[in-house]
Design an enzyme around this catalytic site. Structure first.
Site, PDB file in Angstrom:
ATOM      1  N   ASN A 136       0.923  -1.121  -0.121  1.00  0.00           N
ATOM      2  CA  ASN A 136      -0.093   0.110   0.052  1.00  0.00           C
ATOM      3  C   ASN A 136       0.888   1.301   0.065  1.00  0.00           C
ATOM      4  OD1 ASN A 136       0.980   0.185   2.585  1.00  0.00           O
ATOM      5  ND2 ASN A 136      -0.918   0.309   3.622  1.00  0.00           N
ATOM      6  N   MET A 138       1.023   3.183   2.483  1.00  0.00           N
ATOM      7  CA  MET A 138       1.690   3.305   3.702  1.00  0.00           C
ATOM      8  C   MET A 138       0.908   4.573   4.448  1.00  0.00           C
ATOM      9  SD  MET A 138       5.611   3.105   2.656  1.00  0.00           S
ATOM     10  CE  MET A 138       5.261   3.634   1.250  1.00  0.00           C
ATOM     11  N   VAL A 271      -4.477 -22.145   2.387  1.00  0.00           N
ATOM     12  CA  VAL A 271      -5.621 -22.840   2.904  1.00  0.00           C
ATOM     13  C   VAL A 271      -6.741 -22.948   1.846  1.00  0.00           C
ATOM     14  CG1 VAL A 271      -7.058 -22.610   4.756  1.00  0.00           C
ATOM     15  CG2 VAL A 271      -4.818 -21.951   5.118  1.00  0.00           C
ATOM     16  N   HIS A 546      -9.394  -0.143  -0.977  1.00  0.00           N
ATOM     17  CA  HIS A 546      -9.819  -0.341   0.435  1.00  0.00           C
ATOM     18  C   HIS A 546     -11.089  -1.212   0.557  1.00  0.00           C
ATOM     19  CE1 HIS A 546      -8.007   4.211   1.135  1.00  0.00           C
ATOM     20  NE2 HIS A 546      -7.177   3.011   1.023  1.00  0.00           N
TER      21      HIS A 546
END
Length: 610
Positions: A136, A138, A271, A546
């Site tokens: 990102n 930051m 996973v 976002h």
């Protein structure tokens, strides 16, 4: 210049310079971190807690839960160690489209994004230790208190604004000396947490201060610190940076805990399923993992915690049989727990580009940039030590006296004739040629101030759906930007407030003007009219990265996925702790709030088990 100069020499000077160049070339190898080793774990190994995803939330959880020495903790990450480009602040865009990025795209909807390639929007997400905190910009934003009051008022009693602020402080270690001198600002941040918070040592501070001054001139008041001002106004924002290097949750939380004998980290391990007990009362007891092409099973004594992010978390829940019953059946997945809210409530901060041009700054001085690259190697200063966008932000509403922001502005500054303009338009925004050319025509002889308008609280929601029962097949991302007409009206009016910047002292002094982004559907509208901006919004909307809300917290299992303590409804020993639990998106960049959620979630788990 080819590096060879036919000048008389004894060899001494050329040897000195060659040694110096060799030294600086070798110092790039020092740009690294002490990432945890990839643990060797036997099949069917038992742990107290299994955390799925070593991203912004997962690294926090791994650190905090392993503080309890008797707890054995497994952290599973699908990606690898972050690359050097993740550590160097200005190079984060060099990660986009690589193996360190999930490289998601929204689904085509035949309504929006006609001006984007394939009519889709690129959603980069970090696939490495630290997740999207390693990719990102930051920028560190708390959000507005009212964001968390909304959560609290929906019955989420663990998330009162006063509680939330406490957990921001628990995470933080404010380093910015100029902010620490102001008592009110210093008291708004933590001082002893693992997450370093500072201000970028900007090489273009004069320009960014002029931009902030311009926002102030049109009524978006300049404030000393945006977080202390409850994200209302304009100013220079704090960032997760320290001494010219990115501070991801992997570097702040995971590296500091890497030598704990009770913490085990495995990488490049995907996973594919959460294991649930048979019978009416469901309980999570482990996970199934694809590790280097082998299927392995790991068991959890206390809990499985899913921190895979807003896209992967609902996908994993649904693949495991937890989600909307009809949708799961349609994909030949047995529905074990019917939770209609899984994958719903997708919210994102959309952005719309506003192009303002001016006579300054001039073309990039390539030689100066080379010297700054060497300066970064030597002392972590120069353009490489700052964010790829600027750290100037504005939060505002249509009413200058409002107490809750509706809009946010980022700005990227491209000097005259910058090659980065085409890179951004083609690789990041992915606009079609007619749009790109209309910008390049202006930017060849003018500097481009690319204002990224952000609608903070969209009423439009999307969803995440499975394409199939195959875990490796990416899910459908329906962003649904501007699905609600109120969003379109609000955005057009919010943008028109920003275009007034061309009349401010600074932009007038550099010959500032608003540029038209050409697109056939929009070309007949008057530039800067509401209809023009509505057309641009619909056709050119992209993301500011976002996404939240797809496993929202709440008390009603029909509309939410987890309760206020982040426990999945209808399943024992299973929690979700990441951005997906947000019932409403926060005001501003979301990485800070996700870290706060993980800090709070860690303490909730300790309260329940310790």
């Amino acid at each position: 210049m080819d590096g060879v100069c036919p000048l008389p020499t004894t060899g001494t000077s050329s040897q000195i310079f060659a040694n110096a160049l060799q030294f600086f070339a070798s110092t790039q190898c020092l740009i690294t971190e002490n990432w945890p080793l990839d643990a060797e774990i036997p099949n069917h190994a038992l742990f107290d807690f299994i955390i799925v995803g070593a991203g912004s939330a997962g690294c926090v959880l791994a650190n905090r839960l392993s503080e309890v020495e008797k707890w054995k903790v497994l952290l599973i990450e699908a990606g690898d160690d972050p690359p050097v480009e993740s550590i160097i602040p200005a190079l984060n865009r060099g990660i986009f489209g690589t193996k360190y990025d999930w490289q998601y795209y929204t689904a085509k909807n035949n309504r929006t994004n006609k001006a984007n390639v394939n009519e889709t929007v690129y959603w980069p997400r970090g696939k490495m230790l630290g997740g999207s905190s390693g990719i990102n910009a930051m920028l560190y934003v708390h959000g507005n208190d009212y964001d968390y009051k909304l959560w609290y008022d929906q019955g989420n009693k663990e998330w009162h604004p006063n509680i939330v602020r406490r957990y921001f402080k628990k995470a933080e270690k404010l380093q910015a000396q100029q902010l620490l001198k102001d008592t009110r600002i210093a008291e708004n941040y933590g001082r002893h947490g693992p997450l370093n918070i500072d201000i970028f040592n900007s090489t273009i501070r004069t320009i960014t201060e002029n931009i902030v001054g311009s926002w102030n001139e049109i009524g978006i008041k300049k404030v000393p610190d945006l977080n202390t001002a409850n994200v209302l106004g304009s100013g220079i924002i704090t960032a997760t940076v320290s001494y010219g290097q990115r501070v991801s949750t992997a570097s702040a939380y995971l590296n500091t805990a890497r030598n704990r004998p009770n913490l085990h980290v495995i990488k490049n391990s995907f996973v594919t399923k959460i294991l649930l007990s048979h019978g009416k009362a469901k309980k999570a007891y482990g996970v199934e993992v694809d590790r280097n092409g082998n299927t392995m099973t790991f068991l959890a004594n206390f809990e499985v915690i899913v921190s895979a992010g807003t896209i992967n978390t609902p996908q994993l829940l649904m693949l495991s049989g937890v989600g909307p019953k009809e949708h799961l059946i349609s994909k030949d997945i047995q529905c074990k727990v019917n939770l209609p809210g899984v994958g719903k409530n997708l919210q994102d901060h959309l952005i719309v580009p506003v192009t303002i041009y001016g006579d300054q700054p001039e073309e990039t001085d390539t030689i100066k940039q080379y010297f700054e690259s060497i300066q970064y190697l030597y002392e972590r200063k120069g353009y490489l030590g700052e964010t790829s966008v600027t750290d100037a932000l504005a939060f505002y509403s249509l009413d200058n006296n409002a107490t809750y922001p509706l809009f946010q502005n980022h700005v990227i500054i491209f000097p005259k004739n910058s090659s980065n303009v085409q890179m951004y338009l083609n690789k990041i925004a992915r606009y079609k040629n007619v749009v790109t050319e209309s910008v390049l025509e202006n930017s060849r002889n003018h500097a481009l101030y690319l204002f990224l308008f952000n609608l903070l609280h969209p009423k439009s929601n999307g969803d995440i759906l499975l394409k199939s029962s195959n875990p490796t097949e990416y899910p459908l991302i329906n962003a649904n930007y501007f699905n609600d007409a109120m969003d379109l009206e609000a955005a057009a009016r919010g943008i028109k407030k920003i275009t007034k910047l061309v009349n401010t002292k600074y932009f007038q002094s550099i010959g500032g003007y608003l540029g038209r982004m050409r697109w056939p559907e929009c070309d007949n509208f008057e530039l800067d009219s509401l209809d023009y901006w509505k057309c641009i919004c619909i056709n050119m909307v992209i993301t500011v990265y976002h996404p939240v809300g797809t496993a929202r917290m709440g008390s009603d299992p029909n509309t939410s996925v987890v309760d206020s303590r982040l426990r999945v409804h209808g399943v024992k020993s299973l929690r979700v702790i990441d951005a997906s639990v947000m019932p409403n998106i926060t005001s501003g960049n979301t990485n800070g709030p996700v870290i706060m959620i993980a800090e709070r979630g860690s303490d909730i788990i300790k309260e329940d088990h310790y």
